[in-house]
Design a protein around this motif. Structure first.
Motif, mmCIF file in Angstrom:
data_model
loop_
_atom_site.group_PDB
_atom_site.id
_atom_site.type_symbol
_atom_site.label_atom_id
_atom_site.label_comp_id
_atom_site.label_asym_id
_atom_site.label_seq_id
_atom_site.Cartn_x
_atom_site.Cartn_y
_atom_site.Cartn_z
ATOM 1 N N LYS A 162 15.157 20.367 11.671
ATOM 2 C CA LYS A 162 16.667 20.302 12.453
ATOM 3 C C LYS A 162 17.740 19.569 12.088
ATOM 4 C CE LYS A 162 17.878 20.372 17.705
ATOM 5 N NZ LYS A 162 17.114 20.772 19.090
ATOM 6 N N LYS A 164 20.805 17.175 13.115
ATOM 7 C CA LYS A 164 21.970 17.067 14.672
ATOM 8 C C LYS A 164 23.396 16.449 13.217
ATOM 9 C CE LYS A 164 20.089 16.395 17.512
ATOM 10 N NZ LYS A 164 19.872 17.819 19.410
ATOM 11 N N ASP A 189 22.238 21.361 14.391
ATOM 12 C CA ASP A 189 22.224 21.588 15.642
ATOM 13 C C ASP A 189 23.675 20.893 16.135
ATOM 14 O OD1 ASP A 189 22.865 21.429 19.146
ATOM 15 O OD2 ASP A 189 20.645 20.597 18.789
ATOM 16 N N ASN A 191 25.297 19.791 19.185
ATOM 17 C CA ASN A 191 25.854 19.541 20.508
ATOM 18 C C ASN A 191 27.465 19.591 21.081
ATOM 19 O OD1 ASN A 191 22.621 17.395 19.827
ATOM 20 N ND2 ASN A 191 22.993 18.867 21.364
ATOM 21 N N GLU A 214 23.384 25.675 15.663
ATOM 22 C CA GLU A 214 22.410 25.308 17.740
ATOM 23 C C GLU A 214 24.309 24.819 18.615
ATOM 24 O OE1 GLU A 214 18.949 23.681 18.304
ATOM 25 O OE2 GLU A 214 19.173 23.161 20.472
ATOM 26 N N ASP A 239 22.498 26.606 23.337
ATOM 27 C CA ASP A 239 21.365 25.463 24.072
ATOM 28 C C ASP A 239 22.268 25.204 25.494
ATOM 29 O OD1 ASP A 239 20.086 23.068 24.899
ATOM 30 O OD2 ASP A 239 19.959 22.363 22.826
ATOM 31 N N GLU A 240 22.866 24.429 25.527
ATOM 32 C CA GLU A 240 23.751 23.612 26.263
ATOM 33 C C GLU A 240 24.113 25.301 27.173
ATOM 34 O OE1 GLU A 240 23.689 22.381 24.086
ATOM 35 O OE2 GLU A 240 23.909 19.715 24.016
ATOM 36 N N ASN A 261 17.713 29.450 22.902
ATOM 37 C CA ASN A 261 16.403 28.071 22.598
ATOM 38 C C ASN A 261 16.744 27.821 23.935
ATOM 39 O OD1 ASN A 261 16.228 24.975 23.322
ATOM 40 N ND2 ASN A 261 17.784 24.145 22.094
ATOM 41 N N LYS A 263 15.318 25.990 27.207
ATOM 42 C CA LYS A 263 14.170 24.809 27.614
ATOM 43 C C LYS A 263 14.115 24.232 29.310
ATOM 44 C CE LYS A 263 16.553 21.114 24.065
ATOM 45 N NZ LYS A 263 17.850 19.813 24.586
HETATM 46 MG MG LIG Z 1 20.790 21.548 21.501
#
Ligand SMILES: [Mg+2]
Ligand SMILES: O=C(O)CCC(=O)c1ccccc1C(=O)O
Length: 372
Positions: A162, A164, A189, A191, A214, A239-240, A261, A263
């Protein structure tokens, strides 16, 4: 009945073997809160609070989580009896937000509950896999570093890499990596580094055969991701933006993503994580287990979760030595040929290495039921 009589809260800190860099900043040292809960018979359950020292990924920090746990959650947990760990989520539905603070304690209740049943946490949750697929995160903004890391991670057996990315580091960065590694399973990803103004930039990533991108857009967005997904071929993974089961329902309704994803900390614990898993399974969404640069307790909880059937993709799951010179467990979590074995011992299947915890502990507090 789960009847907690004593809690020990430890703040620990450890340097990462190498810095973890995203467009939001660099993590060099990791703090975390380790939770130990004892019941009346002396059985112990372990939890880990995965909030960071600063609020770069989500709003919570080690200090906010500590405050919420000590002042609002533990006093109730030490007074109440739970027939099942899922009652925790209902009990604290009137405590808004703070999912990582909740999760640190809820996961300890799950470990304890599984141990009392004499079963592994994986079995208790409905896990079906005896090993899970590991994935590595290339968290550097430097292409030479990235190439070196991918080479090393491939040799170690990781099943996907993955990257960033951000608008300052995407097309050329991925192109250079694809040139050297045309076949490595790759994802990106962001973010939340992009907006809908970047649709052309994001569409340009379609040619790199990424497994997914992501969280390209806003941290709380569900709507714009749906608009974006219609304009790019690369599957979007959220994700977030996914903090609870309702967010998943919205994302499914709108077509905001094809993959989620999960978490445990971000969604407030294993009860919610399992519920999200079940909903994704019913709706044919693929899921994978996200990482938080965590220590072994959280890693062990992740292994149990990732053994559930809809976790078909490699997660941010790595062995103990990936980030740490020495983890905090009685024995390290190991990877073999890109796979990590799901523990079969009762609960999470690991206990704390007290000597190591002592070495890295910054602060300790014991709270008992007659104090609250
Ligand atoms: Mg992430
Ligand atoms: O635990 C790992 O291996 C790293 C996972 C990762 O990318 C990450 C780590 C910390 C905070 C956010 C994220 C993320 O997935 O966005």
């Amino acid at each position: 009945m789960i009847d907690i009589v004593k809690a020990q809260v430890s703040i620990i800190a450890m340097p990462l073997k190498q810095p973890f860099s995203t467009h939001l900043g660099t993590v060099r040292e990791r703090e975390a809160i380790i939770i130990e809960l004892w019941d009346r018979e002396g059985e112990v359950g372990y939890g880990e609070t995965v909030a960071f020292s600063s609020p770069w990924y989500t709003e919570e920090t080690v200090k906010t989580a500590y405050h919420i746990q000590k002042d609002f959650i533990l006093p109730v947990v030490l007074q109440k009896k739970f027939a099942h760990p899922s009652e925790f989520t209902r009990e604290f539905s009137s405590l808004r937000g703070n999912p990582m603070a909740k999760s640190g304690i809820e996961t300890a209740l799950w470990d304890l509950y599984a141990k009392k049943q004499g079963k592994s946490l994986s079995t208790i949750l409905g896990g079906e896999r005896n090993e899970v697929r590991a994935g590595a995160v290339v968290a550097t903004q430097d292409v030479t570093d990235a190439l070196k890391q991918i080479e090393q991670f491939s040799e170690q057996g990781f099943e996907r890499m993955k990257l960033k990315i951000s608008p300052a580091n995407d097309v050329e960065f991925i192109k250079a990596i694809r040139r050297e590694f045309p076949d490595v399973p790759l994802m990106a990803d962001a973010n939340s580094a992009y907006t809908l103004d970047d649709v052309d930039r994001l569409r340009a990533l379609d040619e790199f055969d990424l497994l997914m991108i992501e969280q390209p857009l806003g941290t709380t967005d569900i709507v714009e991701h749906a608009i974006l997904q219609k304009q790019i071929n690369t599957p979007i993974c959220l994700d977030e933006s996914i903090t609870n089961v309702h967010d998943v329902k919205s994302a499914i309704q709108l077509g905001s993503c094809q993959i989620i994803n999960i978490k445990v900390g971000r969604v407030g614990g294993l009860t919610n994580a399992k519920q999200i898993h079940d909903l994704c399974q019913e709706n044919q969404l693929q899921v994978w287990c996200g990482g938080m640069i965590e220590f072994g307790i959280s890693k062990a909880h992740n292994l149990a979760l990732a053994s559930l059937p809809a976790f078909t993709l490699p997660g941010d799951l790595s062995p103990s030595t990936h980030y740490w010179e020495e983890d905090i467990l009685d024995r390290p979590i190991e990877m073999e040929k890109g796979k990590i074995t799901v523990p079969t011992l009762p609960g999470i299947g690991f206990s704390l290495n007290e000597r190591r915890v002592e070495e890295v502990r910054l602060h300790k507090e014991i709270i008992t039921s007659h104090m609250t």
